[in-house]
Every structure is written in C-alpha cells, then in structure tokens.
Design an enzyme around this catalytic site. Structure first.
Site, mmCIF file in Angstrom:
data_model
loop_
_atom_site.group_PDB
_atom_site.id
_atom_site.type_symbol
_atom_site.label_atom_id
_atom_site.label_comp_id
_atom_site.label_asym_id
_atom_site.label_seq_id
_atom_site.Cartn_x
_atom_site.Cartn_y
_atom_site.Cartn_z
ATOM 1 N N ARG A 149 0.855 -1.195 0.000
ATOM 2 C CA ARG A 149 0.000 0.000 0.000
ATOM 3 C C ARG A 149 0.882 1.231 0.000
ATOM 4 N NH1 ARG A 149 -2.688 0.509 4.990
ATOM 5 N NH2 ARG A 149 -1.301 2.251 5.372
ATOM 6 N N GLU A 165 4.657 7.099 2.360
ATOM 7 C CA GLU A 165 5.461 5.893 2.551
ATOM 8 C C GLU A 165 4.882 4.762 1.729
ATOM 9 O OE1 GLU A 165 5.382 4.511 6.590
ATOM 10 O OE2 GLU A 165 3.197 4.516 6.681
ATOM 11 N N ASN A 167 4.128 0.769 2.102
ATOM 12 C CA ASN A 167 4.044 -0.346 3.041
ATOM 13 C C ASN A 167 4.153 -1.662 2.270
ATOM 14 O OD1 ASN A 167 3.016 1.170 5.586
ATOM 15 N ND2 ASN A 167 1.727 1.885 3.907
ATOM 16 N N SER A 172 -2.591 -2.668 6.121
ATOM 17 C CA SER A 172 -3.844 -2.956 6.830
ATOM 18 C C SER A 172 -5.063 -2.380 6.126
ATOM 19 C CB SER A 172 -3.761 -2.437 8.261
ATOM 20 O OG SER A 172 -3.432 -1.081 8.226
ATOM 21 N N LYS A 336 11.830 3.021 5.467
ATOM 22 C CA LYS A 336 11.897 4.452 5.154
ATOM 23 C C LYS A 336 13.276 4.845 4.636
ATOM 24 C CE LYS A 336 8.181 5.630 8.260
ATOM 25 N NZ LYS A 336 8.065 4.378 9.058
ATOM 26 N N LYS A 390 11.419 11.100 10.690
ATOM 27 C CA LYS A 390 10.789 9.785 10.730
ATOM 28 C C LYS A 390 11.759 8.728 11.218
ATOM 29 C CE LYS A 390 7.161 10.212 7.343
ATOM 30 N NZ LYS A 390 6.498 9.432 6.290
ATOM 31 N N GLU A 394 8.139 0.953 12.180
ATOM 32 C CA GLU A 394 6.865 0.924 11.467
ATOM 33 C C GLU A 394 5.696 1.178 12.420
ATOM 34 O OE1 GLU A 394 6.010 0.601 8.302
ATOM 35 O OE2 GLU A 394 8.120 0.690 7.810
ATOM 36 N N GLY A 395 4.541 1.367 11.835
ATOM 37 C CA GLY A 395 3.328 1.372 12.647
ATOM 38 C C GLY A 395 2.754 2.752 12.870
ATOM 39 N N ARG A 477 -7.792 7.609 4.709
ATOM 40 C CA ARG A 477 -7.867 7.820 6.156
ATOM 41 C C ARG A 477 -7.902 9.302 6.450
ATOM 42 N NH1 ARG A 477 -3.302 4.029 8.607
ATOM 43 N NH2 ARG A 477 -2.319 4.725 6.681
#
Lengths: 501, 501
Positions: A149, A165, A167, A172, A336, A390, A394-395, A477
C-alpha cells in the site's frame, strides 16, 4: 469537477500565487435533521455489515471474536479528492510494485543502504541478519507475492500528490476499507439527492477480494494441492475483523477443503515456532499442514518479537519454500531508509528502465534526506516546521514534528553520529483541510480534517512471468487537522473513502 | 430419521411404555480441536454478518447503534427436531392466523372472555378500554395485517407437539432467527462432513424477508403513495438489530423514496403522542408524514406505557385508518386467557367451519384451565409439578412453577377470587433434553438443553380478499434444561435453528 448543489459553497483559495474561486463540498452546511438520520443509518449499517473493531475498553475484545465490538471509526461522507490525482495514484501502483520487486533482488543494495540504520536500530538489524543468512545460502524466491500500500497526501500549495510511505508488510484495512466504501455508496444511494452528492463519483474499492484473489493465485502457483494459506497474526488484535473479512471471502470463493484440509489457518509467530518444521525439500509444515502462502499481519514491529521464539519462526518461514507475503527482501525494500535512498539522484535508474515510469515516480517523491546531509540539518534546525523526522520503526505515530525536530537534531549532534541512522528527514506536507464529520464510538464530531490516500497494489510473479500487477483498491484515512501538529496522518485516523471532484 | 454417523450415538429412550433403541445426535462427542475451530468461526461469522445485540454491560448499547455490540447468544449447532412435527407446526400456521382474524371480529367474545382478567390485570384493562371505544364508534379494520408467532414444545412422553402460546404482537427475532439459520448452514457447509451433519437438513428460514414483504403488500393495499411504514419502538432496546435487519431489507428491496418521502420511520409511543395527529379522513400523521402501516415492536408490556402519553399514542393509532400490526383486537386475541377460552369444548367451532382444521388445532392444545375450575385447582395444589401458572402479562419469565404453584394457589384461595382472573393454569410440558453447546459472550457452554419452536405466520387481508396467509419462517430457542425449574423456555434462551430428523 465540483457539483453545483445546495451542499456546495464557494470559497476563496490561494493557489500558486493566484486567487481563484473554487467550489468545495461544505458538508458542515447539511441540515441538522438530515444529518441525524444519516448518522443513525450509518451506525446501523456498520453493525449489520461487520464494519467493526474490538473496543479497547473491553478486555477480551482483541482475543475473542464476537465480544466487545464497536463500529469502526469512520468519516460520515466520502472526502472530496481530485480525479486527476486519483488517476495519477492508481497509475503509480504497478510501477512501485515492480520497483519493490527489482530492489528486493539487489541484496547488496539493501544491505549497504541499511548499514547505518543497522547500527542505530536493533529491529532493522535483526531483519538484516535474516536477510544476510538468505544471501549466504543463496536462497531464491521464485514465486514472489507483494500486497503493498503506497500512501499519499495532496500538498495544498503545490497541488502535488506526494508519497508518504510505501508499506510492503501488513498493509492494513483491505477488508474494512472496502466496507467503508460500500457504506458511503449505500448512504449516497439513499441520501445523495438531498446531499447533492452522486454515488457514482465514489470509485469502487475491491481491495478485500483482490487480496483473496492474490492468495488463491499464489496458492495455485505453489502447486501443492494439500498446502494451505497461513495468516500470521498477533495474539491480540482489535483490528481482527479486517483480517476475518479476508478469510471469510477466501472461504466463500474457494473450496473450503482441499483434499480434506481446510485451505486456511491462522497462527501467531510463537505458534509457528512451536508447531513448525522444515522438510528437506523446503516445505514448511505448521501443525502438520504444508504451507503454500504465508501472509504476515504480524511481524512488522519489534513488539511482535517479545522473545527469540518469534525470531526463530520468522527465520524458519524465510528458509522455507512457502510464498512469503512479504519475503524478508520485500519487507526491507519498504523501509523508510530505502525510500530515502531511492529518492536520491540516479538511484531509480539502477532498477527501472522505462524513463516515463521513472519520471512518474520521481514526481511523487517528497523531499527526503538522510541525517548525513549537514546543509539540510542546519536548515531543519532553523525551520523545523517545514520538516518531519521519521524513525525507522513501522506502525505510525512515531514521527517527530515542529520544535521537537529541532531539539532531537540538536541532541543527536551532541551525542555523535551513530543515532543518525535511525532517522530520515522528510519535507513536511500540508494537505488541504476539509470540513468533515467523523464518527467515533457512536458520536458524530463536526470538525476540519486532513486525509491520506493509500493505494493497494497486488503483485505476483513466478520466475519471469508476472501473474498479477494491479492497482486493487484504496484506503482513505482522515483525521482532525488540529490533532497532530505535524499535519501528517500518521497513526490511525478514521476510515474514509473518496468522492471524485 | 437420524443419520448413522460418527457423531451419532445410540441411547435408550422410554417411549409410551415401550423401550426402544433410537439414534440421537450427541454433539458432546465432537472432537475438541474441531469444536474449538467451529466455535471460533461461529463467533467471527456473527460479527461479520450482524448477528449482534446490545451488550447489557455497556450503558449506551440499547440507545446508540454501533456501540457496545456483542454477538447474539446462540446454539452452536442446530437442534435435532422430527420432520413430522416440523411439518405439523408449519401446517398449523395459516389455521391459527385465520382463527386470530375470526376471533378479532367478535368483539363481544373478547370483552366477555376477558372480563375477569380486566378486574385483576390493569394492563389488560387499559387495552380493553381502547377496544371498547372502538366497538362504540363501530370502527372497522378492513385491511388487517398479522405477523404472529405460535410457539410449541414437543412433549417427550406423549410425542405430542403442544402449543405454548400464540404471539400476536411484537413477535420478536424474525431478523436474527434468519441469521442464525444462515450461520448454521454456513458452519455445516464447512464442517458438516466432519460433524456427520448434512446442511440440507436445516430448513430455510426467511422470516425477515417475509415480514418485509408483508409490510410492502400492506403498504400497497393502503394505497397512499405518500404514506410510510412506521416501526413503533422502545426508547431503549438492546435487541434493536433484529428490527434494523427488517428496515435494512425494506430499504434494500423497496424504493427508498416514495415521492421524496423515505418509506420508513421509527418512533416511540411518546414521540407518536408528541408528533401525531389524526386527519378528518382518518389518516394518521406523525411528524407530518402519513402512516400506512404501524408495526408495533413496543406496546406489549405495561413497562412500555410509563405515562398517559403512551396510552394516548396507542389510542390515536387505533382510531386512525393506518394498518395496525396488530390492531387492538388482534392484540387481545393473542392473550393467554383467550388461548385458554379457545381450548374449551365447542369454542373453536364458533370461529372455524373446517372440521379438519379444528381437529388439527385441538391436537396441539395443551391442558388449559381457568382458576374457576375447583377440581383442577385441587389437583394442582396436590401435584404442582404437573402444572404451570401463567400470568396475563406478556414478555415471558413471569411463569410460576413447582411448589410456587401450590403456594400461589393457596394464597389466592385465602384472598378471595378476584385475583384468579390474572392467571391461567397450563399442563406442564416436559420436552426432550438434548446435549448442546450454547455460546454466550464468546464462551462455549457444554450442557443439556430443551428447545421451543416458534413458527411465524404472515396474514394480510383486505375485506374479503386474503392476500397473504403463509408460514413464513421459524424461531428455535434453546436453554439449559436445569436453569428453569418449569422446563418451559419462557424468557430469552439462545437463538437456534433446527436439524430435521
């Protein structure tokens, strides 16, 4: 193209120095009685259609399905988004998937680019150790499955779509984002006329079924009719229903039983360590079942490896012939630091041949710098509001903004350079702020928000044959713009979909 | 016919004096690992498909949709039930619906039969007052809609299907019972072979869509294209999703907007009192909208009338030309006292002509007596374990069993006869006890249980024309046999479906 309806209003916007009149959908102008009705219906729809998550206030909600359910937080109406940028984001998807695949094959590039990160970040270091071992034994992944993603924001001032970024592990919300899309379409089918919104302007989102199609196709390529698809999950996961949607569709569309074996299992890394074994031919057995596809919905954060057991499971999986989604190389290609390396001049050219593709990718790169660049460091200490720091982790939710950027950079300067490898610096993006209604815990919040658009890509190849390379859905989002100083929707936000303008 | 499979076992059963070997499905013999898997999948299925209720431990769960959700308690596997008794129950449905219609037309019979109940029970008294007013103004209901549910138990010793009660108002669970049916079919599609169960032996349950069809057909008969269907609901209702399923299907199958008016609204009795008015032509307006059909999911218990406001709303509705489901006459025809009156010799013959139909109804009548019958009272004081005392109140859970029957009868004898009218006596039914797994709050309980089968009937007529008179689905409810001394599944139980044997 904004529609001229009662729910639209004109506003003045500064655009590249010119003052022009643009139309925006001002959702805050909606009639209060109508709003109440739409909110009620949206909550009912969510409950009846499984748009749910575990409620954090209920202890067992992350472990036991069916208890402590609450609707997934969502945006009441789809957020306006320019069709041209939507098309651009979709077109980028297969190029990014191809790039990840190429980068994953260059073990030396991954190891070298991440060598400083390795010193500063113990998690990346462990991943690199597994990667090194695979290089040593000359492990080849002939069938490669990526469910990525790529996340973007639309910079208000430059009108540029910029990548936040990429993923490559545990992308998710393929299940729940498809549901929010259906929710918005259902609401617009019912209330569209009153709201001045056309349901046809919501692009369809089939991320969930595309993911499942990718599992099924990968399973076919693996070519062991007794083997199964394994989801690697966290022991506790309040977002479990997003995953359950995928397994539900998998069970519905594909035979439940393959030679008397259910086609799908769920395991934690600890369970894989306890029940897993490697056959001499490379077959991974877990609980006695051969594994065709390993889909990681865990393993992307240090928290998923509380003991050596989990690391052993990750290594065992990597050593096997099972199709890993992602392999360790795909995982590392999504860090990253690699994103920042790829943004350097002439690096994309090492991996891609097509000049148009390279130009398209580069157009969406935000400014990205390592902490070795002393000019940029100086700049960021002077104007920290223009940068985001950054960390490699992750997350989401770990980014550093504003004066904290300055303080962290000054601290790192004092401490010496070893810590530099743990961070990259990125241009801060200022996306458009929209009037919105966010629904959380049954309550409707009227506020101003910013959004981040993620495009899912499914990539499957077997040796030289590319079987899938599709844009396969999206995740919008949205979060309250004032809630995060950085203005970047790291962390959860609420689920949303888009209304093409 | 029980299947001879690994999950069946033989047991000895005493049947009318003969000892014979019969086969039963012993679910308790299921392999533990398989059981764990089926339980997990059933909980996931419930969460994704809206088989949910409000959790009583969450304060807002009865008011705000989408919060405090928990899976509806259910039986993991469908309970075995003889096909012959299933067929019998289905065949009874249109006869009972016709009977209710005939009884509802005999205002004198209703008033006279309930005259003693009126003195003892203030709730029935208020209903009778409304009924009297309608008789006085010679109010005719030309279009009559009934959505009934007749509940039965299978008496173990006599192998007779005996009626427990006939619900003519707020027959609950048409939505969720259809879902449990789908859940069981889905589980048997996946695990049927391992469990030795054939999904084809679960009869289909379309109660939800049949209810909606009945609303739509009644709406058509009412013949006012601007009028809407109104659900009368409680202000707080944890079983709201059962109702939301009906409105969701209604919205999906029938146009959302009829001349710019949404076809469906929800109102409490208090809201109807505040917003309702009666036009000279009999049209009921609520919030300015003409009402075609009034579907009561509230108003069946005294708790739903906390003030005069709610009684005014009920009267207003009754005075209108809207199609009431149920009308006050239908409501009264479903009282326990009327059930007991109809069981008296020669009473059915007053309402029905067909001798076969009468014989069929009579065959399912349990022993029913008023408290005027001194022989029965004597009998019940001596052998209270053979009787159930039922108060006039609806909603279940108020029945009296065992030694409490003796004590209550003795107390009433002392107090004089006025209280007698509040109760009826009924033969106690001892249904078959089955090994079962009940799932509540995410936990699987292995136990022995008894079940009650309800059959939904939809009845719609306009003057002499019967438009619908169908068996339209069923509700199986199962509860732990030791949890209720009476052995009768009054109150909730868990939702279940049936497996024909």
């Amino acid at each position: 193209m904004a529609q001229n309806t009662s729910s639209s209003c004109s506003s003045l916007a500064v655009n590249c120095g010119k003052v022009e009149e643009v139309e925006t959908h001002d959702y805050h102008g909606i009639d209060q009685d109508l709003l109440k009705e739409v909110v009620y219906d949206s909550l009912v729809w969510s409950s009846l259609h499984g748009l749910v998550v575990g409620d954090k206030s209920v202890q067992r909600s992350g472990k036991v399905p069916g208890v402590g359910l609450v609707h997934c937080p969502f945006s009441l109406l789809p957020t306006p988004f320019p069709e041209s940028h939507w098309t651009q984001a979709c077109e980028l998807t297969p190029i990014f998937s191809e790039l990840v695949d190429r980068v994953s094959l260059d073990g030396k590039f991954l190891q070298e680019s991440l060598s400083r990160t390795k010193k500063a970040d113990s998690f990346t270091s462990r991943l690199l150790d597994i990667h090194s071992k695979m290089l040593e034994i000359n492990k080849k992944e002939e069938i490669r499955l990526g469910l990525h993603r790529s996340d973007y924001m639309l910079d208000e001032q430059t009108k540029l779509l910029l990548q936040i970024e990429l993923n490559t592990i545990s992308s998710s919300f393929p299940g729940l984002s498809s549901l929010v899309n259906e929710l918005h379409r259902s609401l617009l089918n019912q209330y569209g006329e009153d709201l001045g919104l056309d349901p046809k302007r919501i692009p369809s989102n089939t991320a969930g079924s595309h993911f499942v199609e990718a599992f099924a196709k990968a399973w076919t390529e693996y070519n062991n009719p007794r083997a199964v698809v394994m989801f690697v999950v966290q022991a506790e996961e309040r977002n479990m229903y997003d995953q359950h949607w995928l397994s539900a569709v998998l069970k519905e569309r594909y035979p439940f039983y393959v030679y008397d074996t259910p086609m799908f299992i769920r395991k934690t890394l600890a369970e894989i360590d306890a029940e897993g074994e490697l056959l001499p031919d490379g077959t991974l057995l877990v609980g006695g079942k051969a594994i065709a596809v390993v889909y990681f919905r865990a393993g992307y954060t240090p928290n998923d490896y509380p003991s050596e057991s989990e690391w052993r499971a990750r290594l065992l999986t990597e050593q096997s012939s099972a199709i890993k989604c992602p392999s360790i190389s795909y995982h590392l290609a999504g860090t990253k630091k690699i994103q920042q390396e790829l943004a350097k001049p002439n690096v994309l050219e090492r991996f891609l041949d097509n000049k148009d593709d390279i130009a398209k990718l580069r157009k969406c790169f935000a400014g990205l710098w390592s902490l070795d660049d002393s000019d940029i460091i100086k700049n960021a200490i002077e104007k920290p509001e223009l940068f985001v720091m950054k960390p490699q982790r992750e997350g989401g939710g770990n980014n550093i903004y504003g004066v904290d950027v300055r303080e962290t950079l000054l601290r790192l300067q004092k401490e010496g350079t070893d810590g530099n490898g743990a961070y990259i610096l990125m241009q801060r993006i200022f996306p458009t702020v929209f009037p919105t209604f966010l629904i959380r815990d049954g309550i409707c919040h009227k506020d101003y928000a910013i959004s981040e658009l993620g495009i899912y890509g499914a990539y499957l190849r077997n040796k030289d044959k590319v079987i899938m390379n599709d844009q396969c859905g999206f995740l919008m989002r949205t979060k309250i713009s004032s809630s995060d100083e950085g203005g970047v929707a790291a962390g959860f936000g609420v689920l949303d979909s888009i209304y093409l303008t």
